[in-house]
Design a protein around this motif. Structure first.
Motif, mmCIF file in Angstrom:
data_model
loop_
_atom_site.group_PDB
_atom_site.id
_atom_site.type_symbol
_atom_site.label_atom_id
_atom_site.label_comp_id
_atom_site.label_asym_id
_atom_site.label_seq_id
_atom_site.Cartn_x
_atom_site.Cartn_y
_atom_site.Cartn_z
ATOM 1 N N ASP A 187 0.827 -1.202 0.000
ATOM 2 C CA ASP A 187 0.000 0.000 0.000
ATOM 3 C C ASP A 187 0.865 1.258 0.000
ATOM 4 N N LEU A 240 0.994 4.057 -2.948
ATOM 5 C CA LEU A 240 0.784 5.489 -2.739
ATOM 6 C C LEU A 240 1.936 6.300 -3.310
ATOM 7 N N LEU A 254 1.525 6.411 -7.062
ATOM 8 C CA LEU A 254 0.447 7.337 -7.416
ATOM 9 C C LEU A 254 0.882 8.786 -7.205
ATOM 10 N N LYS A 292 -2.700 13.318 -1.147
ATOM 11 C CA LYS A 292 -2.256 12.764 0.123
ATOM 12 C C LYS A 292 -3.239 13.074 1.250
ATOM 13 N N VAL A 331 -6.327 10.815 0.905
ATOM 14 C CA VAL A 331 -6.061 9.435 1.326
ATOM 15 C C VAL A 331 -6.000 9.341 2.840
ATOM 16 N N ARG A 336 -10.614 7.942 4.651
ATOM 17 C CA ARG A 336 -10.484 6.494 4.634
ATOM 18 C C ARG A 336 -10.788 5.935 6.015
ATOM 19 N N ASN A 391 -9.395 2.317 -0.878
ATOM 20 C CA ASN A 391 -9.354 2.509 -2.331
ATOM 21 C C ASN A 391 -10.226 3.677 -2.752
ATOM 22 N N LYS A 443 -8.423 6.845 -2.271
ATOM 23 C CA LYS A 443 -7.492 7.113 -3.369
ATOM 24 C C LYS A 443 -8.229 7.719 -4.569
#
Length: 639
Positions: free
Chosen positions: A16, A20, A23, A117, A120, A124, A132, A135
């Motif tokens: 994960d 990140l 991404l 950032k 996320v 969450r 997800n 994101k």
């Protein structure tokens, strides 16, 4: 460590964290690509080099620094950081707006990455599907910021806006990213960063309450072994110590070089007056002052000194205007509260008051990509706020940041660039609301979508309230027309200035710009007509007086030219060009004796102008009349 590595350091090892990080690279690369394409387009457009307004103010200040004029020994009258940064870049890379634009493009790409950032981290839960979804919200928010049209414009021109936005949301991310209060060392760093940024844009100081709230509301750091409240006290002290150190270039210069007790810049008083006076509209409105930062600041000093009848320190100028503003507030509390309400409406309104008119200009030139504007983002953010604050408590830090920036600009006025720092937070909530709407619709849960649509309808009506004042609509047309005139695009200047004239035919600056346009078109009679109309509205308009004087000089109407230039000198005694033109007119009329003191004043004010020196030499070559001998005997010497 690379820039994305710094922003996307992995909290936990595993796939994960690596995902990140990847991404993060993609988000940064996409945003930077969009900004660089716009920047390359800008380099081939007439808007690359600043010709007026606040961009020219910073550019001109930077050029003076490059040429060795580091200070004028007065307190700063305008925040200096951006001008000194430009001077540093000009010194290293040569005079080119491309290098500052490239740095700002990188920072703005960093802002897009910060939004990803933050999303996320905030949106969450512990469940993997929700992670997800967070994101997806982050990617949508980053894309929204990348294509947000005002952000595209202000990230590539010579303005410090992109720096403020990046630092503001970097600090917000630092707060939401940490579950515990910041350590004392972090507080020192935060304070220094805020202080340094405040020497460029002072509204960053309104992020300090958010840092203090994180210190007081979050659990103390794990490293704290003594009293938590003692650790908080030390952290607060170090935060303000960092602020003092970061702002020291300003206050140290003002206190010790200029000998004037000014903390950052002395222009705070005039800004307060512009935002709080009987004619204030909640948008920039300069009663009795010229628009544009350089002209407005100069006028504010001249008017304050004229009222005092003596030369003033910059702190005294600031006190003069702030006293007038406070007098208006205390004597008219009802009108002031209505004005605050108007500013709140202006902040949320879809009307785009771009005081520099760069957005419309760059769109017309094909520099910017199509994308959303403030009205769409604000309308979508309201339902996102409603659902986000209830479902994710950490999103309250984002809402608080938006609120603090709103409070920061309420004392002055609302423009597109002033409210830009709040847009990343609004985009986060807009992205969250859109994702929730899609998710609930796909799962057949129609109650939440119905509420969402109802809130969206209310928000759309609120942000779309009309702004009927014709002067507001004329501003963009006037600025666009003036820019087209500066770039010698006369047909486009005609189009925009005629539109501005149709909105406000009694505006002196619009009439003056039309006079300049007619002069560029070779229509001297039309130019005179608009200049005379300008003087009927503003009898001491220096530009109209000077231009009419030049026309009279070219037509060999010496006395008319002298009268006009004398009026121009009275309007602005410190303008070297007016004294030079008056000296020319006096010389052409055959009065070299009257021309000599005027050209000497012009040279004293601007000694580096070769045409001033050439005129002085021409005056000195004129034979002086020989005095007629007296027929009376000399008086006896006194004893």
């Amino acid at each position: 460590m690379t820039f994305p590595d710094l922003l996307f350091r992995r909290r936990d090892p595993g796939s994960d964290g690596r995902g990140l990080l990847r991404l993060g690279y993609y988000v940064f690369a996409f945003a930077l690509l969009v900004r660089l394409i716009a920047l390359v387009r800008l380099t081939s457009s007439p808007s690359l080099l600043p010709t007026g307004g606040d961009m020219h103010f910073y550019d001109d200040w930077a050029r003076q620094i490059v040429h060795g004029r580091f200070t004028d020994h007065f307190a700063f009258y305008g925040l200096p950081l951006y001008a000194y940064l430009l001077a540093f870049l000009y010194r290293i890379f040569g005079y080119s707006p491309f290098v500052p634009g490239f740095l700002q493009a990188c920072l703005d790409a960093g802002t897009a990455m910060l939004l990803f950032k933050i999303a996320v981290r905030v949106f969450r839960d512990d469940e993997e599907p929700i992670r997800n979804h967070a994101k997806a919200i982050g990617l949508l928010a980053a894309a929204g910021w990348t294509l947000f049209v005002p952000a595209q414009a202000y990230s590539i021109i010579l303005m410090p806006t992109a720096w403020l936005v990046f630092v503001f949301w970097l600090l917000v991310w630092q707060i939401v990213d940490q579950e515990r209060a910041p350590t004392p060392l972090r507080c020192l760093g935060y304070g220094a960063l805020i202080g340094i940024t405040a020497t460029g844009i002072a509204t960053i100081l309104f992020i300090v309450p958010l840092v203090l709230a994180s210190l007081l509301l979050k659990p103390p750091p794990n490293s704290v072994t003594r009293s938590p409240w003692l650790a908080r006290g030390v952290s607060i002290a170090l935060l303000f110590l960092g602020l003092g150190a970061g702002t020291s270039p300003c206050w140290a210069h003002n206190y010790f070089v200029a000998r004037d007790p000014v903390f950052l810049s002395a222009h705070g008083g005039i800004n307060l007056w512009l935002g709080n006076n009987p004619e204030a509209t909640g948008y920039p409105h300069f009663p009795g002052l010229h628009a544009g930062q350089a002209g407005m600041l100069k006028d504010s000093i001249d008017l304050a000194e004229a009222a005092a009848g003596k030369n003033l320190k910059r702190s005294e100028v600031s006190a003069y205007w702030s006293t007038k503003a406070r007098a208006f507030i205390s004597n008219n509390p009802g009108a002031w509260l209505k004005l605050i309400g108007r500013k709140l409406e202006n902040f949320w309104n879809a009307f785009e008051y771009d005081d520099l008119s760069v957005i419309a200009s760059l769109r017309q030139q094909g520099v910017l990509f199509p994308g959303p504007h403030f009205g769409i983002v604000a309308a979508l953010a309201f339902p996102g706020l409603f659902f986000g604050l209830r479902r994710f408590p950490a999103s309250r830090w984002i809402a608080a940041a938006i609120l603090l920036h709103l409070i920061a600009i309420l004392p002055v006025f609302v423009t597109e660039r002033y409210r830009l720092a709040a847009v990343p937070g609004l985009i986060l909530f807009a992205a969250f609301g859109l994702h929730c709407f899609w998710e609930n619709c796909s799962l057949g849960r129609y109650r939440s979508p119905a509420i969402y649509l109802g809130l969206l309808a209310i928000a759309s009506v609120f942000v779309s309230l009309p702004r009927p004042d014709p002067s507001l609509w004329a501003t963009e047309e006037y600025n666009s027309g003036r820019q087209a005139l500066d770039s010698n695009n006369l047909p486009l200047a005609e189009l925009h200035l005629q539109r501005a004239y149709s909105y406000v035919p009694d505006n002196p600056e619009t009439n003056f710009a039309l006079g300049n346009l007619r002069l560029s078109q070779g229509d001297r009679a039309g130019a005179k007509s608009f200049y005379r109309a300008t003087l009927k509205m503003e009898g001491k308009h220096k530009g109209a007086l000077s231009n009419l004087g030049v026309l009279a000089l070219e037509e060999r109407q010496w006395q008319a030219a002298i009268n006009l230039f004398q009026a121009s000198v009275q309007s602005d005694p410190a303008d070297a060009k007016s004294h030079y033109l008056l000296a020319r007119a006096e010389l052409e009329s055959g009065n070299a004796a009257a021309a000599l003191p005027e050209i000497e004043i012009a040279l004293r004010l601007s000694p580096d102008q070769p045409e001033f020196r050439a005129l002085l030499e021409a005056i000195e070559r004129v034979p002086q009349p020989t005095p007629t001998p007296s027929t009376y005997p000399e008086p006896p010497a006194s004893r």
